[in-house]
Design a protein around this motif. Structure first.
Motif, PDB file in Angstrom:
ATOM      1  N   THR A  87       0.955  -1.195  -0.085  1.00  0.00           N
ATOM      2  CA  THR A  87       0.168   0.029   0.142  1.00  0.00           C
ATOM      3  C   THR A  87       0.691   1.143  -0.048  1.00  0.00           C
ATOM      4  N   ARG A  88       0.560   2.277  -0.793  1.00  0.00           N
ATOM      5  CA  ARG A  88       1.271   3.526  -0.735  1.00  0.00           C
ATOM      6  C   ARG A  88       0.699   4.595   0.102  1.00  0.00           C
ATOM      7  N   LEU A  89       0.931   5.103   0.888  1.00  0.00           N
ATOM      8  CA  LEU A  89       0.278   6.139   1.837  1.00  0.00           C
ATOM      9  C   LEU A  89       1.068   7.443   1.910  1.00  0.00           C
ATOM     10  N   SER A  90       0.184   8.340   2.139  1.00  0.00           N
ATOM     11  CA  SER A  90       0.401   9.620   2.204  1.00  0.00           C
ATOM     12  C   SER A  90       0.938  10.102   3.552  1.00  0.00           C
ATOM     13  N   VAL A  91       1.932  10.754   3.737  1.00  0.00           N
ATOM     14  CA  VAL A  91       2.694  10.893   5.182  1.00  0.00           C
ATOM     15  C   VAL A  91       2.680  12.279   5.470  1.00  0.00           C
ATOM     16  N   ASP A  92       1.890  12.678   6.768  1.00  0.00           N
ATOM     17  CA  ASP A  92       1.798  13.958   7.217  1.00  0.00           C
ATOM     18  C   ASP A  92       3.084  14.746   7.948  1.00  0.00           C
ATOM     19  N   CYS A  93       3.545  13.707   8.644  1.00  0.00           N
ATOM     20  CA  CYS A  93       4.816  14.000   9.563  1.00  0.00           C
ATOM     21  C   CYS A  93       5.332  12.792  10.234  1.00  0.00           C
ATOM     22  N   LYS A  94       6.579  13.122  10.743  1.00  0.00           N
ATOM     23  CA  LYS A  94       7.164  12.027  11.357  1.00  0.00           C
ATOM     24  C   LYS A  94       7.336  12.447  12.897  1.00  0.00           C
ATOM     25  N   ILE A  95       7.755  11.561  13.911  1.00  0.00           N
ATOM     26  CA  ILE A  95       7.995  11.869  15.124  1.00  0.00           C
ATOM     27  C   ILE A  95       8.621  10.677  15.988  1.00  0.00           C
ATOM     28  N   ASP A  96       9.132  10.812  17.036  1.00  0.00           N
ATOM     29  CA  ASP A  96       9.732   9.351  17.807  1.00  0.00           C
ATOM     30  C   ASP A  96       8.715   8.926  18.651  1.00  0.00           C
ATOM     31  N   GLY A  97       8.625   7.476  18.602  1.00  0.00           N
ATOM     32  CA  GLY A  97       8.096   6.909  19.658  1.00  0.00           C
ATOM     33  C   GLY A  97       8.555   5.508  20.128  1.00  0.00           C
ATOM     34  N   SER A  98       7.639   4.615  20.367  1.00  0.00           N
ATOM     35  CA  SER A  98       8.215   3.234  20.691  1.00  0.00           C
ATOM     36  C   SER A  98       9.241   2.566  19.454  1.00  0.00           C
ATOM     37  N   THR A  99       9.994   2.035  20.144  1.00  0.00           N
ATOM     38  CA  THR A  99      10.944   1.649  19.150  1.00  0.00           C
ATOM     39  C   THR A  99      10.495   0.060  18.732  1.00  0.00           C
ATOM     40  N   ASN A 103      13.979   0.642  15.304  1.00  0.00           N
ATOM     41  CA  ASN A 103      13.590   1.909  14.552  1.00  0.00           C
ATOM     42  C   ASN A 103      12.615   2.565  15.349  1.00  0.00           C
ATOM     43  N   ASP A 104      12.872   3.772  15.677  1.00  0.00           N
ATOM     44  CA  ASP A 104      11.744   4.733  16.678  1.00  0.00           C
ATOM     45  C   ASP A 104      10.941   5.415  15.707  1.00  0.00           C
ATOM     46  N   ASP A 105      11.110   5.520  14.668  1.00  0.00           N
ATOM     47  CA  ASP A 105      10.363   6.637  13.672  1.00  0.00           C
ATOM     48  C   ASP A 105       9.024   6.210  13.774  1.00  0.00           C
ATOM     49  N   TRP A 106       7.881   7.052  13.736  1.00  0.00           N
ATOM     50  CA  TRP A 106       6.701   6.860  13.551  1.00  0.00           C
ATOM     51  C   TRP A 106       6.183   8.038  12.444  1.00  0.00           C
ATOM     52  N   TYR A 107       5.048   7.365  11.869  1.00  0.00           N
ATOM     53  CA  TYR A 107       4.745   8.656  10.692  1.00  0.00           C
ATOM     54  C   TYR A 107       2.998   8.729  10.917  1.00  0.00           C
ATOM     55  N   LEU A 108       2.607  10.012  10.851  1.00  0.00           N
ATOM     56  CA  LEU A 108       1.093  10.234  11.052  1.00  0.00           C
ATOM     57  C   LEU A 108       0.634   9.980   9.466  1.00  0.00           C
ATOM     58  N   ILE A 109      -0.462   9.209   9.248  1.00  0.00           N
ATOM     59  CA  ILE A 109      -0.724   9.130   7.847  1.00  0.00           C
ATOM     60  C   ILE A 109      -1.733  10.130   7.431  1.00  0.00           C
ATOM     61  N   ALA A 110      -1.780  10.845   6.382  1.00  0.00           N
ATOM     62  CA  ALA A 110      -2.602  11.840   6.146  1.00  0.00           C
ATOM     63  C   ALA A 110      -3.846  11.230   5.395  1.00  0.00           C
ATOM     64  N   ALA A 111      -4.971  11.258   6.572  1.00  0.00           N
ATOM     65  CA  ALA A 111      -6.377  10.590   5.887  1.00  0.00           C
ATOM     66  C   ALA A 111      -7.410  11.071   6.915  1.00  0.00           C
ATOM     67  N   GLU A 112      -8.508  10.945   6.268  1.00  0.00           N
ATOM     68  CA  GLU A 112      -9.764  11.641   7.096  1.00  0.00           C
ATOM     69  C   GLU A 112      -9.962  10.495   8.421  1.00  0.00           C
ATOM     70  N   GLY A 113     -10.620  10.962   9.463  1.00  0.00           N
ATOM     71  CA  GLY A 113     -11.074  10.444  10.501  1.00  0.00           C
ATOM     72  C   GLY A 113     -10.018  10.517  11.585  1.00  0.00           C
ATOM     73  N   ASP A 114     -10.180   9.555  12.434  1.00  0.00           N
ATOM     74  CA  ASP A 114      -8.933   9.358  13.522  1.00  0.00           C
ATOM     75  C   ASP A 114      -7.581   9.229  13.056  1.00  0.00           C
ATOM     76  N   ALA A 115      -6.663   9.887  13.909  1.00  0.00           N
ATOM     77  CA  ALA A 115      -5.372   9.641  13.624  1.00  0.00           C
ATOM     78  C   ALA A 115      -4.952   8.311  13.429  1.00  0.00           C
TER      79      ALA A 115
END
Length: 213
Positions: A87-99, A103-115
């Motif tokens: 699946t090809r996703l649109s990425v809003d932004c990245k942040i640090d989270g659980s490893t 890898n501790d990079d996490w990405y917020l997916i640009a989509a309608e509805g809940d994060a």
């Protein structure tokens, strides 16, 4: 959250500077510094909301069984959508989270509805997503002794403990909870990890961890 002036970064307690990994601190502060320089150079607001997901950086899922999204950048938070392999996703932004497997990079997916947050461990990212939040951080002060966590839940790895009265800089917040726990607001600190918002006083508004909020 009650607001009033807080201590400057020069007053940061030594324990605060030890919190989190050095790699995270350098990476996050470098990103913030770059955004600030862009503003100073007259390039306009560093983080501009974009309604069209076609303009976001893309990422491709590489997970045979599909990639599970979460409500916040933590493997401990409730699960959401499952994105199929390829699946090809649109990425809003990245942040640090659980490893996740180093890898501790996490990405917020640009989509309608809940994060929908996904781990970078199972993504190939095309382009350079910006860090979540604004170019300018918000000064905060701890109002009680509080833990610093790798991700925005109390079930994530505890990285350090900050005493009351420590001055830090906040990047952004998410509303998060571990499965079976009540939802709380969590704040990402620029030089450490995640702290409960209820344990902080902020001198100005802390933005949501997004580029479009």
């Amino acid at each position: 959250m009650t607001t009033h002036s807080s201590a400057s970064m020069t007053d940061v307690h030594p324990a605060a500077r030890r919190a989190g990994s050095a790699r995270r601190r350098v990476r996050r502060l470098t990103a913030l510094a770059g955004a600030t320089l862009a503003l100073a150079a007259g390039l306009g607001v560093a983080h501009t909301a974009t309604a069209d997901a076609a303009n976001f950086p893309k990422a491709t899922v590489h997970a045979d069984g599909g990639l599970i999204s979460h409500r916040s950048p933590s493997t401990e938070s409730p699960r959401g959508y499952v994105f199929d392999n390829g699946t090809r996703l649109s990425v809003d932004c990245k942040i640090d989270g659980s490893t996740v497997k180093g890898n501790d990079d996490w990405y917020l997916i640009a989509a309608e509805g809940d994060a929908s947050w996904v781990s970078g461990r199972y993504l190939t990212v095309h382009g350079e997503p910006e860090y979540c939040g604004l170019a300018v951080t918000a000064p905060v002060t701890t109002t009680e002794r509080t833990g610093v966590f790798e991700g925005p839940t109390k079930s994530d790895t505890r990285e350090d403990t900050l005493p009351k009265g420590v001055g830090m800089e906040a990047v952004c917040y998410v509303d998060s909870e571990a499965t079976g726990q009540s939802r709380q607001r969590w704040v990402l600190l620029s030089e450490s990890g995640w702290v409960r918002a209820s344990a902080l006083d902020a001198s100005k508004k802390i933005p949501y961890c997004s580029q479009t909020a």
